[in-house]
Design an enzyme around this catalytic site. Structure first.
Site, PDB file in Angstrom:
ATOM      1  N   SER A 116       0.818  -1.215   0.000  1.00 15.72           N
ATOM      2  CA  SER A 116       0.000   0.000   0.000  1.00 15.72           C
ATOM      3  C   SER A 116       0.848   1.261   0.000  1.00 15.72           C
ATOM      4  O   SER A 116       1.951   1.291   0.568  1.00 15.72           O
ATOM      5  CB  SER A 116      -0.868  -0.007   1.259  1.00 15.72           C
ATOM      6  OG  SER A 116      -1.488   1.235   1.443  1.00 15.72           O
ATOM      7  N   TYR A 140      -1.641   0.248  10.060  1.00 16.08           N
ATOM      8  CA  TYR A 140      -1.941  -0.455   8.797  1.00 16.08           C
ATOM      9  C   TYR A 140      -0.745  -0.352   7.841  1.00 16.08           C
ATOM     10  O   TYR A 140      -0.228  -1.359   7.342  1.00 16.08           O
ATOM     11  CB  TYR A 140      -3.206   0.141   8.158  1.00 16.08           C
ATOM     12  CG  TYR A 140      -3.409  -0.281   6.718  1.00 16.08           C
ATOM     13  CD1 TYR A 140      -3.713  -1.602   6.406  1.00 16.08           C
ATOM     14  CD2 TYR A 140      -3.281   0.640   5.671  1.00 16.08           C
ATOM     15  CE1 TYR A 140      -3.879  -1.993   5.080  1.00 16.08           C
ATOM     16  CE2 TYR A 140      -3.446   0.253   4.357  1.00 16.08           C
ATOM     17  CZ  TYR A 140      -3.744  -1.059   4.063  1.00 16.08           C
ATOM     18  OH  TYR A 140      -3.898  -1.441   2.763  1.00 16.08           O
ATOM     19  N   LYS A 144       1.964  -3.330   6.480  1.00 18.49           N
ATOM     20  CA  LYS A 144       2.255  -3.628   5.063  1.00 18.49           C
ATOM     21  C   LYS A 144       3.766  -3.525   4.801  1.00 18.49           C
ATOM     22  O   LYS A 144       4.334  -4.350   4.077  1.00 18.49           O
ATOM     23  CB  LYS A 144       1.488  -2.667   4.144  1.00 18.49           C
ATOM     24  CG  LYS A 144      -0.017  -2.902   4.120  1.00 18.49           C
ATOM     25  CD  LYS A 144      -0.361  -4.147   3.308  1.00 18.49           C
ATOM     26  CE  LYS A 144      -1.844  -4.428   3.214  1.00 18.49           C
ATOM     27  NZ  LYS A 144      -2.180  -5.646   2.490  1.00 18.49           N
TER      28      LYS A 144
HETATM   29  N1  UFG Z   1     -12.796  11.942   1.806  1.00 19.21           N
HETATM   30  C1  UFG Z   1     -13.768  12.897   2.040  1.00 19.21           C
HETATM   31  N2  UFG Z   1     -15.005  12.454   2.419  1.00 19.21           N
HETATM   32  C2  UFG Z   1     -15.314  11.125   2.572  1.00 19.21           C
HETATM   33  C3  UFG Z   1     -14.297  10.171   2.314  1.00 19.21           C
HETATM   34  C4  UFG Z   1     -13.044  10.621   1.940  1.00 19.21           C
HETATM   35  O1  UFG Z   1     -13.538  14.100   1.919  1.00 19.21           O
HETATM   36  O2  UFG Z   1     -16.448  10.780   2.937  1.00 19.21           O
HETATM   37  C5  UFG Z   1     -11.466  12.404   1.365  1.00 19.21           C
HETATM   38  C6  UFG Z   1     -10.351  11.967   2.290  1.00 19.21           C
HETATM   39  O3  UFG Z   1     -10.154  12.935   3.311  1.00 19.21           O
HETATM   40  C7  UFG Z   1      -9.180  11.839   1.341  1.00 19.21           C
HETATM   41  C8  UFG Z   1      -9.822  11.415   0.010  1.00 19.21           C
HETATM   42  O4  UFG Z   1     -11.184  11.763   0.127  1.00 19.21           O
HETATM   43  O5  UFG Z   1      -8.601  13.077   1.157  1.00 19.21           O
HETATM   44  C9  UFG Z   1      -9.706   9.913  -0.241  1.00 19.21           C
HETATM   45  O6  UFG Z   1     -10.117   9.225   0.928  1.00 19.21           O
HETATM   46  P1  UFG Z   1     -10.346   7.649   0.961  1.00 19.21           P
HETATM   47  O7  UFG Z   1     -10.835   7.315   2.334  1.00 19.21           O
HETATM   48  O8  UFG Z   1     -11.186   7.240  -0.187  1.00 19.21           O
HETATM   49  O9  UFG Z   1      -8.904   7.048   0.722  1.00 19.21           O
HETATM   50  P2  UFG Z   1      -7.536   7.322   1.504  1.00 19.21           P
HETATM   51  O10 UFG Z   1      -6.712   8.192   0.603  1.00 19.21           O
HETATM   52  O11 UFG Z   1      -7.736   7.762   2.883  1.00 19.21           O
HETATM   53  O12 UFG Z   1      -6.977   5.839   1.639  1.00 19.21           O
HETATM   54  C10 UFG Z   1      -6.396   5.132   0.610  1.00 19.21           C
HETATM   55  C11 UFG Z   1      -6.695   3.652   0.762  1.00 19.21           C
HETATM   56  C12 UFG Z   1      -6.058   3.122   2.023  1.00 19.21           C
HETATM   57  C13 UFG Z   1      -4.583   3.428   1.998  1.00 19.21           C
HETATM   58  C14 UFG Z   1      -4.364   4.906   1.792  1.00 19.21           C
HETATM   59  C15 UFG Z   1      -2.894   5.201   1.603  1.00 19.21           C
HETATM   60  O13 UFG Z   1      -8.067   3.459   0.814  1.00 19.21           O
HETATM   61  O14 UFG Z   1      -6.223   1.729   2.095  1.00 19.21           O
HETATM   62  O15 UFG Z   1      -5.018   5.343   0.618  1.00 19.21           O
HETATM   63  O16 UFG Z   1      -2.617   6.431   2.090  1.00 19.21           O
HETATM   64  F1  UFG Z   1      -4.027   3.084   3.167  1.00 19.21           F
END
Ligand code: UFG
Length: 315
Positions: A116, A140, A144
């Site tokens: 990841s 997490y 990994k």
């Molecule tokens: N976001 C929102 N509203 C929401 C959900 C997400 O504004 O309801 C924003 C988050 O703050 C982030 C972006 O959208 O800026 C993407 O968020 P996600 O939760 O979809 O994904 P992440 O970037 O947090 O996480 C992803 C993978 C994880 C991994 C991570 C690595 O899903 O498994 O990238 O940094 F660990």
């Protein structure tokens, strides 16, 4: 015919891999404890062995007769990992060691591992290359990274694929293989679920980015699986390689919302909310290594990821 053990093959990404591998003529044994996966996501052409990574006997019997392993199984929620770090260490690290032991017993020397971008933590620079320092900021990501290191020390022929933001969906022979998380935390499914009563929360509008919202690198799950198949074919004997998988470009949360509004032909209700703890402002992959070693490049754009996710949600 190559027989492949797909751990976590009942989850969102693993079930997509299983369906595509079956289409390509591989024989697939899915190993999954169904703790977060779903048996009805597993392609009917695959064999489902229900068992845990923490059960060495079950792993050994599932691996018998396999020539390669694609390892997706594990705990995968950043927030949960902060609350339960021991669980993440135990399942992800000890479980992966059990898998490596089972592979050794059977003389299986080919592994593709689902790593990841979370291994990199808060990056100093974007785009992030495989040489960037890996300093994970949550259990997490740390788990990994530990598995990447275990694999490197094992001497088997392996590639760790470091995913950025996986999105989209694949229509398998048993229907659309969607993300089925409860509660859903990922942006694109939440954008699609948003309504006037339950608007999408935009986590932070004061980041140091072009429009104040976080930037991420989204990659379609079908493109991602294509890279796994290429990785299996491009292993270097007794070497461990790390390869990023993303699109190589970043989209802000507001850009994802605008793209969804275009695809859906309606407004996506959204409210500005405080930052989510632990979010880095920008994460964008360098995918030069994937291009040069795997001869891979993503073919599906953000609009395709959004429209395929939308189709998969009508399950
Ligand atoms: N976001 C929102 N509203 C929401 C959900 C997400 O504004 O309801 C924003 C988050 O703050 C982030 C972006 O959208 O800026 C993407 O968020 P996600 O939760 O979809 O994904 P992440 O970037 O947090 O996480 C992803 C993978 C994880 C991994 C991570 C690595 O899903 O498994 O990238 O940094 F660990």
């Amino acid at each position: 015919m190559t027989r492949i053990l797909v751990t976590g093959g009942a989850g969102y990404i693993g079930s997509t891999a299983t369906a595509i591998l079956c289409d390509r003529g591989y024989e697939v044994v899915v190993f999954d404890d169904l703790s977060t996966g779903h048996s009805d996501s597993v392609d009917a052409r695959a064999t489902l062995a229900i068992g845990s990574l923490l059960d060495p006997d079950a792993l050994r019997s599932a691996a018998a007769g396999c020539q390669a392993v694609i390892h997706f199984a594990g705990k995968s929620l950043v927030g949960e990992s902060v609350e339960k770090p021991d669980l993440y260490r135990h399942v992800n690290i000890d479980g992966s060691q059990n898998l490596l032991d089972a592979m050794k017993i059977h003389g299986i020397d080919r592994l593709v591992f689902s790593s990841s971008a979370a291994t990199y933590g808060q990056p100093l620079d974007n785009p992030i290359t495989e040489e960037s320092v890996a300093t994970p900021t949550n259990p997490y990501g740390a788990s990994k990274l530990s598995v990447d290191n275990l694999i490197a020390a094992s001497g088997i022929s392996a590639i760790s694929l470091r995913y950025f933001n996986v999105a989209g969906s694949h229509q398998g022979s048993n229907g659309w293989l969607s993300e089925r998380h409860d509660p859903e935390t990922h942006l694109i499914p939440n954008v699609l679920k948003s309504s006037v009563e339950n608007p999408l929360k935009i986590f932070g509008t004061d980041w140091e980015t072009k429009d104040g919202t976080c930037i991420r690198d989204y990659v379609h799950v079908v493109d991602l699986i294509e890279a796994h198949i290429l990785a299996l074919k491009n292993l270097t004997p007794h070497q461990h390689q790390i390869i990023n998988l993303g699109s190589g470009s970043g989209y802000s949360v507001r850009e994802v919302i605008s793209a969804a509004e275009k695809v859906l032909g309606r407004t996506v209700p959204a409210v500005e909310s405080p930052r989510r703890e632990g979010d880095p402002a920008t994460l964008v992959a360098s995918i030069k290594k994937a291009k040069s070693i795997l001869n891979w490049q993503p073919e599906r754009n953000l609009e395709a990821m959004i429209s395929d996710t939308a189709k998969s949600q009508v399950r």
